[in-house]
Each structure stands twice: as C-alpha cells, then as structure tokens.
Write an enzyme that holds these catalytic residues in place. Structure first.
Site, PDB file in Angstrom:
ATOM      1  N   LYS A 101       2.979  62.780  36.734  1.00 34.27           N
ATOM      2  CA  LYS A 101       4.022  63.649  36.171  1.00 34.27           C
ATOM      3  C   LYS A 101       4.104  64.968  36.946  1.00 34.27           C
ATOM      4  CE  LYS A 101       2.027  63.642  32.076  1.00 34.27           C
ATOM      5  NZ  LYS A 101       0.879  62.755  32.371  1.00 34.27           N
ATOM      6  N   ARG A 149       3.530  65.695  22.373  1.00 34.63           N
ATOM      7  CA  ARG A 149       2.389  64.829  22.654  1.00 34.63           C
ATOM      8  C   ARG A 149       2.093  63.888  21.493  1.00 34.63           C
ATOM      9  NH1 ARG A 149       0.055  66.718  27.668  1.00 34.63           N
ATOM     10  NH2 ARG A 149      -2.045  65.896  27.855  1.00 34.63           N
ATOM     11  N   ARG A 170      -8.432  63.804  41.518  1.00 25.66           N
ATOM     12  CA  ARG A 170      -7.419  64.876  41.566  1.00 25.66           C
ATOM     13  C   ARG A 170      -8.053  66.216  41.929  1.00 25.66           C
ATOM     14  NH1 ARG A 170      -3.451  65.286  36.656  1.00 25.66           N
ATOM     15  NH2 ARG A 170      -5.384  65.132  35.464  1.00 25.66           N
ATOM     16  N   ARG A 227     -10.201  70.024  38.024  1.00 31.08           N
ATOM     17  CA  ARG A 227     -10.074  70.436  36.623  1.00 31.08           C
ATOM     18  C   ARG A 227     -11.328  70.062  35.855  1.00 31.08           C
ATOM     19  NH1 ARG A 227      -4.269  68.185  34.613  1.00 31.08           N
ATOM     20  NH2 ARG A 227      -5.501  67.874  32.746  1.00 31.08           N
ATOM     21  N   ARG A 270      -9.084  61.064  26.768  1.00 31.77           N
ATOM     22  CA  ARG A 270      -7.679  61.444  27.004  1.00 31.77           C
ATOM     23  C   ARG A 270      -6.780  60.210  27.030  1.00 31.77           C
ATOM     24  NH1 ARG A 270      -8.640  64.759  32.152  1.00 31.77           N
ATOM     25  NH2 ARG A 270      -6.386  64.803  32.400  1.00 31.77           N
TER      26      ARG A 270
HETATM   27  P1  ADP Z   1      -0.262  63.819  35.679  1.00 30.33           P
HETATM   28  O1  ADP Z   1       0.467  65.139  35.813  1.00 30.33           O
HETATM   29  O2  ADP Z   1       0.617  62.723  35.143  1.00 30.33           O
HETATM   30  O3  ADP Z   1      -1.560  63.928  34.937  1.00 30.33           O
HETATM   31  P2  ADP Z   1      -0.722  64.099  38.554  1.00 30.33           P
HETATM   32  O4  ADP Z   1       0.666  64.294  39.103  1.00 30.33           O
HETATM   33  O5  ADP Z   1      -1.602  65.285  38.481  1.00 30.33           O
HETATM   34  O6  ADP Z   1      -0.657  63.320  37.142  1.00 30.33           O
HETATM   35  O7  ADP Z   1      -1.398  62.944  39.434  1.00 30.33           O
HETATM   36  C1  ADP Z   1      -2.739  62.523  39.167  1.00 30.33           C
HETATM   37  C2  ADP Z   1      -3.444  62.252  40.505  1.00 30.33           C
HETATM   38  O8  ADP Z   1      -2.863  61.098  41.131  1.00 30.33           O
HETATM   39  C3  ADP Z   1      -3.318  63.394  41.502  1.00 30.33           C
HETATM   40  O9  ADP Z   1      -4.520  63.517  42.219  1.00 30.33           O
HETATM   41  C4  ADP Z   1      -2.159  62.961  42.410  1.00 30.33           C
HETATM   42  O10 ADP Z   1      -2.285  63.493  43.727  1.00 30.33           O
HETATM   43  C5  ADP Z   1      -2.304  61.453  42.398  1.00 30.33           C
HETATM   44  N1  ADP Z   1      -0.999  60.766  42.466  1.00 30.33           N
HETATM   45  C6  ADP Z   1       0.166  61.160  41.920  1.00 30.33           C
HETATM   46  N2  ADP Z   1       1.151  60.268  42.178  1.00 30.33           N
HETATM   47  C7  ADP Z   1       0.568  59.261  42.899  1.00 30.33           C
HETATM   48  C8  ADP Z   1       1.051  58.022  43.466  1.00 30.33           C
HETATM   49  N3  ADP Z   1       2.311  57.654  43.327  1.00 30.33           N
HETATM   50  N4  ADP Z   1       0.160  57.253  44.127  1.00 30.33           N
HETATM   51  C9  ADP Z   1      -1.142  57.624  44.249  1.00 30.33           C
HETATM   52  N5  ADP Z   1      -1.654  58.759  43.753  1.00 30.33           N
HETATM   53  C10 ADP Z   1      -0.816  59.582  43.073  1.00 30.33           C
HETATM   54  P1  AMP Z   2      -2.299  67.909  30.884  1.00 32.56           P
HETATM   55  O1  AMP Z   2      -2.273  69.013  31.892  1.00 32.56           O
HETATM   56  O2  AMP Z   2      -0.931  67.520  30.407  1.00 32.56           O
HETATM   57  O3  AMP Z   2      -3.113  66.719  31.353  1.00 32.56           O
HETATM   58  O4  AMP Z   2      -3.025  68.487  29.584  1.00 32.56           O
HETATM   59  C1  AMP Z   2      -4.364  68.899  29.627  1.00 32.56           C
HETATM   60  C2  AMP Z   2      -4.855  69.152  28.212  1.00 32.56           C
HETATM   61  O5  AMP Z   2      -4.110  70.233  27.628  1.00 32.56           O
HETATM   62  C3  AMP Z   2      -4.710  67.991  27.237  1.00 32.56           C
HETATM   63  O6  AMP Z   2      -5.771  67.044  27.326  1.00 32.56           O
HETATM   64  C4  AMP Z   2      -4.702  68.733  25.886  1.00 32.56           C
HETATM   65  O7  AMP Z   2      -6.009  69.117  25.523  1.00 32.56           O
HETATM   66  C5  AMP Z   2      -3.926  70.010  26.237  1.00 32.56           C
HETATM   67  N1  AMP Z   2      -2.485  69.854  25.977  1.00 32.56           N
HETATM   68  C6  AMP Z   2      -1.489  69.834  26.897  1.00 32.56           C
HETATM   69  N2  AMP Z   2      -0.294  69.676  26.307  1.00 32.56           N
HETATM   70  C7  AMP Z   2      -0.546  69.581  24.969  1.00 32.56           C
HETATM   71  C8  AMP Z   2       0.270  69.388  23.830  1.00 32.56           C
HETATM   72  N3  AMP Z   2       1.601  69.230  23.913  1.00 32.56           N
HETATM   73  N4  AMP Z   2      -0.338  69.347  22.615  1.00 32.56           N
HETATM   74  C9  AMP Z   2      -1.658  69.489  22.488  1.00 32.56           C
HETATM   75  N5  AMP Z   2      -2.499  69.651  23.525  1.00 32.56           N
HETATM   76  C10 AMP Z   2      -1.939  69.704  24.768  1.00 32.56           C
END
Ligand code: ADP
Ligand code: AMP
Length: 213
Positions: free
Chosen positions: A14, A89, A128, A161, A172
């Site tokens: 995302k 969420r 990541r 992170r 998660r």
């Molecule tokens: P989200 O925001 O949904 O948690 P991220 O965009 O942070 O996910 O992506 C999670 C991890 O996967 C990151 O390390 C990113 O670089 C990697 N990633 C994202 N899109 C792809 C893809 N299409 N193929 C492989 N790795 C990806």
């Molecule tokens: P994310 O960056 O989306 O992976 O979110 C990281 C963490 O932030 C999650 O595991 C939750 O603990 C918190 N969080 C993010 N968005 C929300 C939401 N809409 N409601 C509750 N907790 C959230």
C-alpha cells in the site's frame, strides 16, 4: 475519482504504491500508520498512547484514530482528493468514518484493494526498511536502495520498523483477517481488486488504468 482508500494486508504494498499514486495525481497521502509513527518519534501525547498498541500489533483505540483522521481530512489540501491508507481498519471505524464523511460533505469514489497471499507477506514485512526522514519504503531483496542502508532520495540511514518482527507480524496478519478484511465486503460497491504479487511498476500501471486521468 480521486478520493480514495487503499486497502490490503500489512506488507501488500500500500505504502509503496501510494508513493507513486500521490506523485502522479498530486494528492496527499494520509496514512494513519505514518501519522502514529511521527507522533511516536515526536513523543506527543497521541504517540505515547499509541506506542504500546503498535508495538504489539494491535489496533490503536478508535477515540484516538478517528480524531486524527478527521483533523487531517478537514485540511484544505484534501479538497481535491486524497489517498487514505490504513483507515478504516474495522467495521466500527468504517461506520464512524461514514458519519465523519457526511459531516465533512465528502464521499469516497474508489477503494483499491491490493491482494497478496499471506505466506508472502511475512518476508515482505521482515525485509522492509524505511527512511525515517522522507518515509520512502525499501526492501532488502525486492526493492533495494542504490546504496545499502541509505535512502536514494535524501541520503538518510534506513531503519526497520519496531513492529516489523516475526512475532508482531503474526498478530498483525490475524488482526487484518479478523477485523480489517470484512471491510472489503462493506465497501463492495467501490472496491477494485489489484493483484499485488507483481512488479511494483506493473501494479502501478494497472492502478492508473483504474483511477483514470
Ligand atoms: P504496506 O504499506 O501495505 O504495509 P509496503 O508498501 O510498506 O506495504 O511494502 C511492504 C514491503 O514489501 C516493503 O519492503 C516493500 O519495498 C515491499 N514491496 C512492496 N511492493 C512490492 C512488490 N510488488 N513486490 C515485492 N516487494 C514489494
Ligand atoms: P501500518 O503502518 O498501516 O502498518 O500501521 C501500523 C500500526 O499502526 C498498526 O499495526 C496499528 O497498531 C496502528 N494503526 C494504523 N492505522 C490504524 C487504524 N486505522 N486503527 C487502529 N490502529 C491503527
């Protein structure tokens, strides 16, 4: 069609797609996760409160989350569109969000739902790395920076992170399956499914076709 939600499990891509979408369409990226991480690093009251939930991979209470979203969506830069990432969420948040949208006179045009099989998500999340300064996302194997450990855009040292560890990830993913996934049905009239198990650029091309100009 530019008031949008981006949904999908943790690690689906995302944030990665959001980086391209917001540049291309010139709209703000509103990520509740990013807002909480900023609050934690600035040691604000919200940050202190949210930290223990985030570190455990649980949802931060709605009273906090809904408030920060409302404040952000009320800002003038959201008038012509936005990409909301990580909110709502669960169904309760979605219901509160629906009331909020009515109050603000806004409606959502599109929900992008990025799908990736759960077995692949753990690797993505554990590998990541993020830039603590500009927020850009990398992966140690799939999306490497030009220089190991350094952000291509701003030269800052990348970090992992705190919640990107094997134990927290399991929780998660469970929280996602039980609480967040039902939203796909809740938003079924607005949802477009995107296969997130492809090259980052190929996915973005697809997303552009869905959003349009
Ligand atoms: P989200 O925001 O949904 O948690 P991220 O965009 O942070 O996910 O992506 C999670 C991890 O996967 C990151 O390390 C990113 O670089 C990697 N990633 C994202 N899109 C792809 C893809 N299409 N193929 C492989 N790795 C990806
Ligand atoms: P994310 O960056 O989306 O992976 O979110 C990281 C963490 O932030 C999650 O595991 C939750 O603990 C918190 N969080 C993010 N968005 C929300 C939401 N809409 N409601 C509750 N907790 C959230």
């Amino acid at each position: 069609m530019k008031k949008m939600l981006i949904m999908g499990p943790p690690g689906a891509g995302k944030g990665t797609q959001a980086e391209s979408i917001i540049k291309y369409y010139n709209i703000p990226h509103i990520s509740t996760g990013d807002m909480f991480r900023a609050a934690i690093s600035n040691k604000t009251e919200i940050g202190m409160l949210a930290k223990k939930y985030i570190d455990a991979g649980n949802l931060v209470p709605d009273e906090v989350t809904v408030g920060i979203v409302k404040e952000r969506l009320s800002k003038p830069d959201c008038k012509n569109g936005f990409l909301l990432d990580g909110f709502p969420r669960d169904i309760h948040q979605a219901e509160m969000f629906s009331d909020m949208l009515k109050e603000l006179g806004i409606s959502i045009d599109l929900v992008l739902n990025i799908h990736v099989d759960h077995e692949k998500l753990v690797n993505r999340i554990i590998g990541r790395r993020i830039c603590p300064k500009c927020g850009r996302t990398y992966h140690i194997t799939y999306n490497k920076p030009l220089k190991e450990g350094i952000c291509d855009d701003c030269g800052t040292s990348l970090i992992q992170r705190k919640d990107d560890n094997v134990d927290t990830v399991k929780n998660r993913l469970e929280v996602y399956s039980h609480q967040t996934e039902p939203l796909i049905n809740y938003y079924k009239d607005l949802v477009v499914n995107i296969d997130g198990d492809r090259d980052v650029d190929v996915i973005f091309e697809d997303i552009k076709k869905v959003i349009g100009e």
